[in-house]
Scaffold this motif. Structure first.
Motif, mmCIF file in Angstrom:
data_model
loop_
_atom_site.group_PDB
_atom_site.id
_atom_site.type_symbol
_atom_site.label_atom_id
_atom_site.label_comp_id
_atom_site.label_asym_id
_atom_site.label_seq_id
_atom_site.Cartn_x
_atom_site.Cartn_y
_atom_site.Cartn_z
ATOM 1 N N THR A 1 0.851 -1.193 0.000
ATOM 2 C CA THR A 1 0.000 0.000 0.000
ATOM 3 C C THR A 1 0.883 1.238 0.000
ATOM 4 O OG1 THR A 1 -0.131 0.101 2.412
ATOM 5 C CG2 THR A 1 -1.879 -1.129 1.278
ATOM 6 N N LYS B 1 -2.912 0.687 -3.822
ATOM 7 C CA LYS B 1 -2.784 -0.682 -3.342
ATOM 8 C C LYS B 1 -2.184 -1.527 -4.460
ATOM 9 C CE LYS B 1 -5.541 -4.308 -1.165
ATOM 10 N NZ LYS B 1 -6.879 -4.655 -0.682
ATOM 11 N N TRP C 1 0.253 -1.837 -9.209
ATOM 12 C CA TRP C 1 -0.278 -0.753 -8.386
ATOM 13 C C TRP C 1 -1.572 -0.216 -8.984
ATOM 14 C CZ3 TRP C 1 1.047 0.432 -3.659
ATOM 15 C CH2 TRP C 1 2.322 0.112 -3.199
#
Length: 168
Positions: free
Chosen positions: A95, A120, A126
């Motif tokens: 994250t 995330k 990503w």
């Protein structure tokens, strides 16, 4: 369709093709949350709404379409990005948070969007998942010094018109 800029809109001072252009041509390859955030800003600046849709999994609207993104952003000209904070979001993280401010112009109005974006990593890729933002209207129009354009120069948006007759 806009022409490809020489310098990347994300403010990195790198050539577009060696910066966000690499990610635009290969969605899902941004190695960090910050790289994804910068590439998403550049995609907004260049009206690459397919890239925006491909790089997000919104908690609030998981089915948001490319057309919906274009409808709400198609008339906005993004002029400057400043990253103000990065928490995690590295190549080994799952994250990350990237805070930024982005100046924009819509018609004769200018503004600044300030956001804390959450990212995330899912299966090595990503995604932008959420953000808390604030918009200030009628802010001073900020153009980076290195990209100042003369009135009679071609407009940087790629329209082919002189700057003074287009975005100026």
């Amino acid at each position: 369709m806009m022409s490809t800029p020489a310098q990347c809109p994300c403010g990195s001072a790198a050539p577009y093709e060696m910066c966000c252009g690499m990610y635009h041509n290969n969605p899902g390859t941004a190695p960090t949350a910050e790289a994804l955030m910068r590439s998403r800003y550049s995609a907004f600046a260049l009206n690459k709404f397919d890239y925006i849709a491909a790089t997000q999994k919104l908690d609030s609207d998981p089915e948001q379409t490319t057309d919906a993104i274009e409808d709400s952003n198609g008339t906005t000209k993004w002029t400057k990005l400043t990253i103000t904070e990065v928490q995690d979001g590295g190549e080994k993280d799952k994250t990350g948070l990237v805070a930024f401010s982005a100046h924009f112009k819509e018609g004769k109005n200018t503004g600044k969007l300030t956001e804390r974006s959450l990212f995330k990593k899912d299966k090595g890729t990503w995604y932008y998942i959420a953000g808390e933002h604030e918009v200030q209207g009628n802010t001073p129009h900020v153009v980076p010094q290195e990209s100042r354009i003369g009135r009679n120069d071609p407009c940087s948006c790629g329209s082919g018109k002189k700057f003074k007759k287009c975005c100026g």
